[in-house]
Design a protein around this motif. Structure first.
Motif, PDB file in Angstrom:
ATOM      1  N   ILE A 257       1.126  -0.872   0.041  1.00 40.18           N
ATOM      2  CA  ILE A 257      -0.500   0.064  -0.159  1.00 40.18           C
ATOM      3  C   ILE A 257       0.531   1.299  -0.106  1.00 40.18           C
ATOM      4  CG2 ILE A 257      -1.580   1.321   1.596  1.00 40.18           C
ATOM      5  CD1 ILE A 257      -2.461  -1.745   2.596  1.00 40.18           C
ATOM      6  N   VAL A 258       0.534   2.044  -0.990  1.00 40.65           N
ATOM      7  CA  VAL A 258       1.873   3.096  -0.458  1.00 40.65           C
ATOM      8  C   VAL A 258       0.473   4.889  -0.568  1.00 40.65           C
ATOM      9  CG1 VAL A 258       2.412   5.076  -2.546  1.00 40.65           C
ATOM     10  CG2 VAL A 258       3.062   2.514  -2.285  1.00 40.65           C
ATOM     11  N   ASP A 259       0.679   5.474   0.725  1.00 40.90           N
ATOM     12  CA  ASP A 259      -0.449   6.443   1.083  1.00 40.90           C
ATOM     13  C   ASP A 259       0.437   7.699   0.489  1.00 40.90           C
ATOM     14  OD1 ASP A 259      -2.032   4.466   2.095  1.00 40.90           O
ATOM     15  OD2 ASP A 259      -0.607   4.467   3.262  1.00 40.90           O
ATOM     16  N   VAL A 260      -0.518   8.610  -0.223  1.00 40.42           N
ATOM     17  CA  VAL A 260       0.054   9.578  -0.286  1.00 40.42           C
ATOM     18  C   VAL A 260      -1.697  10.989   0.955  1.00 40.42           C
ATOM     19  CG1 VAL A 260       0.162  12.009  -1.872  1.00 40.42           C
ATOM     20  CG2 VAL A 260       0.545   9.532  -1.929  1.00 40.42           C
ATOM     21  N   GLY A 261      -0.661  11.939   1.502  1.00 37.00           N
ATOM     22  CA  GLY A 261      -1.347  12.532   2.519  1.00 37.00           C
ATOM     23  C   GLY A 261      -1.180  13.590   3.152  1.00 37.00           C
ATOM     24  N   VAL A 262      -2.171  14.438   3.555  1.00 38.16           N
ATOM     25  CA  VAL A 262      -1.298  15.639   4.281  1.00 38.16           C
ATOM     26  C   VAL A 262      -2.264  15.474   5.413  1.00 38.16           C
ATOM     27  CG1 VAL A 262      -1.385  17.173   2.619  1.00 38.16           C
ATOM     28  CG2 VAL A 262      -3.837  16.469   3.470  1.00 38.16           C
ATOM     29  N   ALA A 263      -1.954  15.694   6.509  1.00 40.76           N
ATOM     30  CA  ALA A 263      -2.759  16.156   7.921  1.00 40.76           C
ATOM     31  C   ALA A 263      -2.227  16.978   8.734  1.00 40.76           C
ATOM     32  CB  ALA A 263      -1.743  14.866   8.751  1.00 40.76           C
ATOM     33  N   LEU A 264      -2.610  18.038  10.024  1.00 44.85           N
ATOM     34  CA  LEU A 264      -2.638  18.773  10.666  1.00 44.85           C
ATOM     35  C   LEU A 264      -1.986  18.740  12.129  1.00 44.85           C
ATOM     36  CD1 LEU A 264      -5.641  21.283   9.217  1.00 44.85           C
ATOM     37  CD2 LEU A 264      -3.814  21.448   8.909  1.00 44.85           C
ATOM     38  N   TYR A 265      -0.822  18.921  12.799  1.00 37.89           N
ATOM     39  CA  TYR A 265      -0.099  18.506  13.730  1.00 37.89           C
ATOM     40  C   TYR A 265       0.234  20.227  15.022  1.00 37.89           C
ATOM     41  CZ  TYR A 265       4.215  20.319  12.086  1.00 37.89           C
ATOM     42  OH  TYR A 265       4.615  21.483  11.925  1.00 37.89           O
ATOM     43  N   LYS A 266      -0.332  19.820  16.366  1.00 36.85           N
ATOM     44  CA  LYS A 266       0.249  20.757  17.281  1.00 36.85           C
ATOM     45  C   LYS A 266       1.127  20.165  18.083  1.00 36.85           C
ATOM     46  CE  LYS A 266      -1.836  24.090  20.385  1.00 36.85           C
ATOM     47  NZ  LYS A 266      -1.034  24.835  20.015  1.00 36.85           N
ATOM     48  N   HIS A 267       2.778  21.425  18.086  1.00 36.28           N
ATOM     49  CA  HIS A 267       3.514  20.469  19.434  1.00 36.28           C
ATOM     50  C   HIS A 267       2.903  20.963  20.854  1.00 36.28           C
ATOM     51  CE1 HIS A 267       6.702  18.933  16.095  1.00 36.28           C
ATOM     52  NE2 HIS A 267       6.655  20.812  15.679  1.00 36.28           N
ATOM     53  N   VAL A 268       2.770  20.117  21.755  1.00 37.75           N
ATOM     54  CA  VAL A 268       2.223  20.291  22.648  1.00 37.75           C
ATOM     55  C   VAL A 268       3.614  20.089  23.814  1.00 37.75           C
ATOM     56  CG1 VAL A 268       0.670  20.227  25.107  1.00 37.75           C
ATOM     57  CG2 VAL A 268       0.360  19.664  23.042  1.00 37.75           C
ATOM     58  N   CYS A 269       4.246  21.083  24.545  1.00 42.92           N
ATOM     59  CA  CYS A 269       5.626  20.877  24.514  1.00 42.92           C
ATOM     60  C   CYS A 269       5.686  20.838  26.763  1.00 42.92           C
ATOM     61  CB  CYS A 269       6.791  22.390  24.661  1.00 42.92           C
ATOM     62  SG  CYS A 269       7.322  22.179  22.795  1.00 42.92           S
ATOM     63  N   ILE A 278       4.926  16.240  23.125  1.00 43.80           N
ATOM     64  CA  ILE A 278       4.327  15.921  22.434  1.00 43.80           C
ATOM     65  C   ILE A 278       2.941  16.394  21.279  1.00 43.80           C
ATOM     66  CG2 ILE A 278       2.223  14.002  22.918  1.00 43.80           C
ATOM     67  CD1 ILE A 278       4.605  13.529  24.361  1.00 43.80           C
ATOM     68  N   THR A 279       3.244  15.869  20.497  1.00 50.05           N
ATOM     69  CA  THR A 279       2.446  16.022  19.239  1.00 50.05           C
ATOM     70  C   THR A 279       1.466  15.124  18.403  1.00 50.05           C
ATOM     71  OG1 THR A 279       4.871  16.908  18.308  1.00 50.05           O
ATOM     72  CG2 THR A 279       2.960  16.727  16.806  1.00 50.05           C
ATOM     73  N   PRO A 280       0.269  15.579  18.869  1.00 54.10           N
ATOM     74  CA  PRO A 280      -0.737  15.048  18.032  1.00 54.10           C
ATOM     75  C   PRO A 280      -1.357  15.447  16.611  1.00 54.10           C
ATOM     76  CG  PRO A 280      -1.364  16.494  19.739  1.00 54.10           C
ATOM     77  CD  PRO A 280      -0.914  16.427  20.034  1.00 54.10           C
ATOM     78  N   LEU A 281      -1.662  14.415  15.840  1.00 48.68           N
ATOM     79  CA  LEU A 281      -1.316  14.632  14.783  1.00 48.68           C
ATOM     80  C   LEU A 281      -2.434  13.958  14.108  1.00 48.68           C
ATOM     81  CD1 LEU A 281       0.791  14.589  11.358  1.00 48.68           C
ATOM     82  CD2 LEU A 281      -0.239  12.877  11.625  1.00 48.68           C
ATOM     83  N   ALA A 282      -3.629  14.051  12.784  1.00 51.06           N
ATOM     84  CA  ALA A 282      -4.772  13.510  12.340  1.00 51.06           C
ATOM     85  C   ALA A 282      -4.789  14.146  10.996  1.00 51.06           C
ATOM     86  CB  ALA A 282      -6.126  13.673  13.095  1.00 51.06           C
ATOM     87  N   GLY A 283      -5.152  13.238   9.608  1.00 45.59           N
ATOM     88  CA  GLY A 283      -4.407  13.404   8.246  1.00 45.59           C
ATOM     89  C   GLY A 283      -5.811  12.666   7.468  1.00 45.59           C
ATOM     90  N   GLY A 284      -5.393  12.941   6.587  1.00 44.16           N
ATOM     91  CA  GLY A 284      -5.862  12.082   5.242  1.00 44.16           C
ATOM     92  C   GLY A 284      -5.303  11.361   3.976  1.00 44.16           C
ATOM     93  N   HIS A 285      -5.545   9.822   3.568  1.00 44.71           N
ATOM     94  CA  HIS A 285      -4.639   9.932   2.618  1.00 44.71           C
ATOM     95  C   HIS A 285      -5.693   8.999   1.288  1.00 44.71           C
ATOM     96  CE1 HIS A 285      -3.841   6.468   5.832  1.00 44.71           C
ATOM     97  NE2 HIS A 285      -4.323   5.851   4.729  1.00 44.71           N
ATOM     98  N   LEU A 286      -5.153   9.227   0.182  1.00 43.44           N
ATOM     99  CA  LEU A 286      -4.937   8.497  -0.879  1.00 43.44           C
ATOM    100  C   LEU A 286      -3.712   7.594  -0.797  1.00 43.44           C
ATOM    101  CD1 LEU A 286      -6.842   8.036  -3.645  1.00 43.44           C
ATOM    102  CD2 LEU A 286      -5.042   8.954  -4.838  1.00 43.44           C
ATOM    103  N   SER A 287      -5.184   6.369  -0.913  1.00 48.47           N
ATOM    104  CA  SER A 287      -3.809   4.746  -1.025  1.00 48.47           C
ATOM    105  C   SER A 287      -4.365   4.496  -1.967  1.00 48.47           C
ATOM    106  CB  SER A 287      -4.808   3.648   0.368  1.00 48.47           C
ATOM    107  OG  SER A 287      -5.063   4.538   1.343  1.00 48.47           O
TER     108      SER A 287
END
Length: 379
Positions: A257-269, A278-287
């Motif tokens: 599987i090859v995923d190409v995607g973008v995500a948003l994240y935030k550093h919580v120091c 600590i960095t939570p991240l969520a995104g979507g991709h085309l597989s």
């Protein structure tokens, strides 16, 4: 008409030349600033000559582009030389060039250090000027009259006394190395990095493909809001699942599987320092999916099955380096996949429909991983 066309072409050429020139000046200034920082923050022996060389780099940078952060670095370098007036002038220039609240606060903190050092040495400060060159002169410390070219008038009692000419205040450099003591930050501009990960789960029909997965990810981050440590990531990741236990699926073997995607994240120091975040991240991709035996007529592997998916991840990141440019992360995440949405139209040259290759059902795989990222401060 031809004259008007020529004039328009000339105007466009001049505008484009000006744009290219402005871009090149910004690039040169950013490079000079980075070179100055490397000198200043790498000066563990507190050699004044090194601070002088760093100050020269920062001064060249602000002469090209008056960035507040360049003035801030110039202020610190001059303070480390004991050039209190010039340091104060550079720090005052920060506020004149539309700084962020964070840079402005750092400048105010340095101004406090300058005044503290000058007071301890019984020195009077005379801030002024624009910050990039020699400090200006306070009107109360200048001679408004032109210099008398005749040296014999110096001892002439009929001539009015000449007040002493102003020289910038210079004292002993601070006993502590403020450059090393100044905490770096992770307010980078963009990054490049790689992750290695392994885990388990199920993609497609049960037992058609294996339950263990492994792969890697190439990623690039861009910090959208440095103050909030909020950014976006683009990524390409590759997952591999071995063959499952279903003996009726002997045609498909393993799955790539090859995923190409973008995500948003935030550093919580943590602990008020950007070194550990600590960095939570969520995104979507085309597989794009390829059962391992699916190939074209020339024997090359093809990815004829397409789905969409999502990625959820939490990373614990430790940063190091003189500006926290190196970042090592421990990762825990989940990749979710939809049933295949499109497949090959020619079933003769491929393995068959999504149902025939076991990809007509959704799936998900969890993973743990290790990542490395290099952070850039350039535009």
């Amino acid at each position: 008409m031809s004259r008007l066309t020529s004039s328009s072409a000339l105007a466009i050429t001049i505008a484009l030349t000006g744009t290219v020139y402005a871009q090149s000046q910004a690039e040169i200034a950013a490079k000079l600033n980075e070179e100055g920082k490397e000198l200043m923050f790498g000066n563990k022996s507190s050699d004044p000559a090194v601070f002088a060389e760093a100050a020269k780099k920062f001064q060249e940078a602000v002469a090209r582009v008056p960035e507040p952060k360049y003035f801030l670095n110039l202020c610190l370098a001059r303070l480390q030389q004991g050039k209190f007036d010039e340091a104060l002038t550079a720090c005052n220039a920060v506020e004149l060039n539309n700084p962020t609240e964070e840079v402005k606060a750092k400048a105010q903190k340095l101004i406090g250090k300058i005044k503290e050092q000058a007071k301890a040495q019984n020195l009077e400060l005379h801030p002024g000027g624009g910050g990039g060159g020699d400090p200006g002169v306070d009107p109360g410390h200048t001679d408004p009259r032109p210099t008398d070219p005749n040296p014999h008038h110096a001892n002439d009692p009929s001539q009015p006394p000449q007040p002493p000419r102003y020289t910038p205040t210079v004292g002993r450099p601070p006993a502590e190395n403020l450059a090393l003591g100044a905490a770096p930050d992770n307010h980078y501009t963009w990054t490049l990095g790689i992750d290695l990960f392994a885990g388990g789960g199920q993609v497609g029909q049960k037992d058609v493909y294996g339950n263990t997965t492994g792969g890697f990810r190439i990623k690039g981050d861009y910090l959208l809001n440095p103050a909030a440590r909020f950014g976006a990531q683009g990524y390409i990741q590759v997952n591999h699942l071995d063959k499952g236990n279903d003996q009726m699926s002997t045609l498909v073997s393993s799955l790539d599987i090859v995923d190409v995607g973008v995500a948003l994240y935030k550093h919580v120091c943590l602990g008020g320092t950007p070194r550990l975040c600590i960095t939570p991240l969520a995104g979507g991709h085309l597989s794009l999916m390829s059962p391992a035996n699916d190939s074209d007529g020339a024997g090359s592997q093809v990815f004829n099955y397409a789905a969409v998916g999502a990625r959820f991840e939490v990373a614990a990141t430790y940063a190091f380096g003189y500006r926290y440019e190196h970042a090592v992360s421990l990762l825990a995440g989940l990749n979710v996949y939809s049933p295949v949405l499109s497949g090959p139209s020619d079933n003769v040259s491929s393995l068959g429909t999504a149902a025939e290759v076991g990809l007509d059902q959704a799936g998900a795989v969890g993973y743990f991983g290790l990542g490395y990222t290099y952070r850039f401060n350039t535009p």
